[in-house]
Design a protein around this motif. Structure first.
Motif, PDB file in Angstrom:
ATOM      1  N   THR A  39       0.814  -1.223   0.000  1.00 24.62           N
ATOM      2  CA  THR A  39       0.000   0.000   0.000  1.00 24.62           C
ATOM      3  C   THR A  39       0.846   1.270   0.000  1.00 24.62           C
ATOM      4  O   THR A  39       0.303   2.371  -0.108  1.00 24.62           O
ATOM      5  N   THR A  40       2.176   1.128   0.130  1.00 23.55           N
ATOM      6  CA  THR A  40       3.057   2.300   0.135  1.00 23.55           C
ATOM      7  C   THR A  40       4.363   1.952  -0.576  1.00 23.55           C
ATOM      8  O   THR A  40       4.787   0.785  -0.588  1.00 23.55           O
ATOM      9  N   VAL A  41       4.975   2.959  -1.144  1.00 22.18           N
ATOM     10  CA  VAL A  41       6.261   2.758  -1.834  1.00 22.18           C
ATOM     11  C   VAL A  41       7.319   3.703  -1.260  1.00 22.18           C
ATOM     12  O   VAL A  41       8.323   3.984  -1.890  1.00 22.18           O
ATOM     13  N   ASP A  42       7.104   4.163  -0.047  1.00 23.86           N
ATOM     14  CA  ASP A  42       7.991   5.156   0.545  1.00 23.86           C
ATOM     15  C   ASP A  42       9.417   4.644   0.709  1.00 23.86           C
ATOM     16  O   ASP A  42      10.380   5.436   0.630  1.00 23.86           O
ATOM     17  N   GLU A  43       9.583   3.352   0.959  1.00 24.49           N
ATOM     18  CA  GLU A  43      10.927   2.834   1.209  1.00 24.49           C
ATOM     19  C   GLU A  43      11.748   2.655  -0.067  1.00 24.49           C
ATOM     20  O   GLU A  43      12.952   2.401  -0.007  1.00 24.49           O
ATOM     21  N   VAL A  44      11.113   2.770  -1.232  1.00 22.60           N
ATOM     22  CA  VAL A  44      11.829   2.573  -2.498  1.00 22.60           C
ATOM     23  C   VAL A  44      12.506   3.878  -2.896  1.00 22.60           C
ATOM     24  O   VAL A  44      11.832   4.920  -3.004  1.00 22.60           O
ATOM     25  N   PRO A  45      13.815   3.885  -3.128  1.00 25.57           N
ATOM     26  CA  PRO A  45      14.496   5.105  -3.568  1.00 25.57           C
ATOM     27  C   PRO A  45      13.924   5.613  -4.894  1.00 25.57           C
ATOM     28  O   PRO A  45      13.466   4.833  -5.726  1.00 25.57           O
ATOM     29  N   GLU A  46      13.974   6.904  -5.079  1.00 26.20           N
ATOM     30  CA  GLU A  46      13.388   7.512  -6.279  1.00 26.20           C
ATOM     31  C   GLU A  46      13.990   6.942  -7.558  1.00 26.20           C
ATOM     32  O   GLU A  46      13.290   6.741  -8.552  1.00 26.20           O
ATOM     33  N   GLU A  47      15.306   6.656  -7.538  1.00 24.57           N
ATOM     34  CA  GLU A  47      15.964   6.177  -8.759  1.00 24.57           C
ATOM     35  C   GLU A  47      15.540   4.768  -9.153  1.00 24.57           C
ATOM     36  O   GLU A  47      15.776   4.335 -10.288  1.00 24.57           O
ATOM     37  N   ASN A  48      14.929   4.022  -8.201  1.00 20.12           N
ATOM     38  CA  ASN A  48      14.491   2.650  -8.506  1.00 20.12           C
ATOM     39  C   ASN A  48      13.013   2.557  -8.867  1.00 20.12           C
ATOM     40  O   ASN A  48      12.563   1.499  -9.337  1.00 20.12           O
ATOM     41  N   ARG A  49      12.267   3.613  -8.684  1.00 20.98           N
ATOM     42  CA  ARG A  49      10.812   3.497  -8.784  1.00 20.98           C
ATOM     43  C   ARG A  49      10.332   3.246 -10.216  1.00 20.98           C
ATOM     44  O   ARG A  49       9.409   2.470 -10.428  1.00 20.98           O
ATOM     45  N   GLU A  50      10.944   3.903 -11.172  1.00 24.32           N
ATOM     46  CA  GLU A  50      10.473   3.694 -12.546  1.00 24.32           C
ATOM     47  C   GLU A  50      10.739   2.259 -12.994  1.00 24.32           C
ATOM     48  O   GLU A  50       9.888   1.626 -13.620  1.00 24.32           O
ATOM     49  N   LEU A  51      11.939   1.729 -12.679  1.00 25.03           N
ATOM     50  CA  LEU A  51      12.235   0.341 -13.027  1.00 25.03           C
ATOM     51  C   LEU A  51      11.251  -0.607 -12.349  1.00 25.03           C
ATOM     52  O   LEU A  51      10.718  -1.533 -12.989  1.00 25.03           O
ATOM     53  N   PHE A  52      10.972  -0.392 -11.060  1.00 24.76           N
ATOM     54  CA  PHE A  52      10.030  -1.253 -10.342  1.00 24.76           C
ATOM     55  C   PHE A  52       8.623  -1.129 -10.928  1.00 24.76           C
ATOM     56  O   PHE A  52       7.858  -2.098 -10.948  1.00 24.76           O
ATOM     57  N   ALA A  53       8.283   0.067 -11.414  1.00 25.60           N
ATOM     58  CA  ALA A  53       6.977   0.247 -12.050  1.00 25.60           C
ATOM     59  C   ALA A  53       6.854  -0.615 -13.300  1.00 25.60           C
ATOM     60  O   ALA A  53       5.809  -1.217 -13.562  1.00 25.60           O
ATOM     61  N   TRP A  54       7.937  -0.679 -14.071  1.00 25.24           N
ATOM     62  CA  TRP A  54       7.925  -1.546 -15.260  1.00 25.24           C
ATOM     63  C   TRP A  54       7.796  -3.014 -14.861  1.00 25.24           C
ATOM     64  O   TRP A  54       7.147  -3.803 -15.552  1.00 25.24           O
ATOM     65  N   VAL A  55       8.434  -3.385 -13.748  1.00 24.32           N
ATOM     66  CA  VAL A  55       8.325  -4.772 -13.276  1.00 24.32           C
ATOM     67  C   VAL A  55       6.881  -5.088 -12.914  1.00 24.32           C
ATOM     68  O   VAL A  55       6.357  -6.157 -13.261  1.00 24.32           O
ATOM     69  N   VAL A  56       6.219  -4.168 -12.207  1.00 20.10           N
ATOM     70  CA  VAL A  56       4.813  -4.381 -11.845  1.00 20.10           C
ATOM     71  C   VAL A  56       3.967  -4.544 -13.104  1.00 20.10           C
ATOM     72  O   VAL A  56       3.148  -5.463 -13.212  1.00 20.10           O
ATOM     73  N   ARG A  57       4.168  -3.652 -14.073  1.00 17.10           N
ATOM     74  CA  ARG A  57       3.365  -3.717 -15.293  1.00 17.10           C
ATOM     75  C   ARG A  57       3.584  -5.032 -16.032  1.00 17.10           C
ATOM     76  O   ARG A  57       2.634  -5.716 -16.412  1.00 17.10           O
ATOM     77  N   GLU A  58       4.837  -5.410 -16.249  1.00 19.48           N
ATOM     78  CA  GLU A  58       5.123  -6.647 -16.987  1.00 19.48           C
ATOM     79  C   GLU A  58       4.674  -7.878 -16.202  1.00 19.48           C
ATOM     80  O   GLU A  58       4.074  -8.806 -16.765  1.00 19.48           O
TER      81      GLU A  58
END
Length: 377
Positions: A283-302
């Motif tokens: 329910t939160t993504v606060d612990e994820v560093p900003e530089e990793n968020r876009e890559l993790f977003a692609w992982v969620v989508r795929e």
């Protein structure tokens, strides 16, 4: 066997008309000033010897300038003037130099400086060095064996300096050719990389969006008689998703689209619920560093797209830490040539490589499929 480009080959690389520029002969003609030495020697002669000497000297000067005009019209690149023609031209210049000996005497050796410079411009480097060496050897030998000639070393030194100067220009232009070729290759690679990026983004955008639209459309079709209100809501969602997909495609074309990890988690929850798959998502993504968020977003989508499309799962779990993301399901698991090697995963691996991360795919604990990406190799 590969040969190094000549100075004139380099000029021919510019495209358009072959050879040097329109006024290249004028720049070369400045150096004819040094023919004043044989000229002064000739004008002290008398009668026919002086006339023949002046005519021969003029022909030599014209042959030197004519070389630049010839290569402008004929071309001196691989498809222009053959090597034997270049050697024949140099032989004609050498013959004119020898004809100057009766009227100009030792000063006729000045002409050999021009021949060595032209040879270094027009011939393959090894052949040019051989020609210059022959000219140097001939000059040194002549000054020692011809009666009345003085061996002051100036002619041999001038031939060497002239050839060395042109060699320096030749190397500089060769480096320029190599640099231009490297820049062209880099530009072509950049274009190819941009094409790959766009194709990858388009695949990921439409793959996810169309999968969710298909699932919701199927659900609406099943509910249209049993629950018309729910079916209408699903159709409205389909319309909204289609508009969002269109906006994503337009943004991808513009080249500035970025994914939001929080937004992808919200979309993933909606897609899983539409496919009747239980979603266990953070329910939160606060612990994820900003530089990793876009890559993790692609992982969620795929990952979610694959779960909805291929897994047959009843439950999907996404776990996120500062440096790792996992997408797990309890479906049928990995299949050879299937979910472990699709276009989406290839694109995801490319993105992970750019972020110094690595992708893991395989069977989840207890069965099912696991997709994980960890930052930090």
């Amino acid at each position: 066997m590969k040969t190094s480009p000549t100075l004139m080959d380099a000029l021919a690389e510019r495209g358009g008309r072959p050879g040097p520029g329109r006024w290249g002969w004028l720049a070369a003609g400045v150096w004819l000033f040094y023919l004043n030495q044989p000229f002064e020697e000739i004008i002290h002669r008398e009668g026919t010897t002086r006339v023949l000497g002046l005519v021969t000297l003029a022909l030599f000067g014209l042959s030197y300038l004519g070389f630049f005009g010839w290569i402008r019209w004929v071309g001196i690149g691989p498809q222009g003037m053959p090597t034997w023609q270049r050697l024949a031209y140099l032989g004609g210049m050498l013959a004119l130099s020898l004809l100057l000996l009766p009227s100009a005497g030792q000063q006729a050796l000045t002409c050999l400086v021009y021949i060595s410079a032209v040879a270094m411009m027009a011939l393959d480097l090894r052949i040019a060095i051989g020609v210059v060496a022959l000219l140097l050897g001939g000059v040194e030998l002549a000054m020692r064996v011809v009666p009345g000639w003085t061996d002051n070393g100036s002619f041999g030194f001038a031939i060497f300096l002239g050839a060395l100067a042109v060699f320096g220009m030749r190397r500089a232009i060769q480096r320029s050719i190599e640099l231009t070729a490297a820049r062209k290759d880099m530009a072509e690679l950049a274009v190819q990389e941009e094409r790959n990026r766009f194709a990858r983004d388009l695949h990921d955008i439409l793959g996810h969006s169309l999968t969710v639209i298909t699932v919701k459309a199927e659900l609406a079709g099943k509910l249209i008689e049993a629950n018309p209100e729910r079916a209408a809501a699903e159709v409205a969602d389909v319309e909204s998703l289609a508009r969002a997909a269109l906006a994503d495609v337009r943004a991808a074309v513009a080249g500035y689209r970025e994914l939001s990890l929080a937004g992808e988690l919200v979309s993933a929850r909606a897609a899983l619920q539409a496919a009747e798959i239980k979603a266990d998502l953070p329910t939160t993504v606060d612990e994820v560093p900003e530089e990793n968020r876009e890559l993790f977003a692609w992982v969620v989508r795929e990952g979610v797209t694959n779960v909805v499309r291929h897994s047959g799962a009843k439950r999907c779990t996404i776990r996120i830490t500062a440096a790792q993301i996992e997408v797990l399901d309890d479906g049928k698991g990995p299949t050879p040539g299937g979910r472990t090697s699709g276009h989406g995963l290839i694109g995801l691996r490319e993105r992970a490589d750019q972020a110094d991360a690595y992708v893991q795919v395989g069977e989840a604990p207890g069965g099912g499929f696991r997709l994980a990406v960890k930052v930090g190799l």
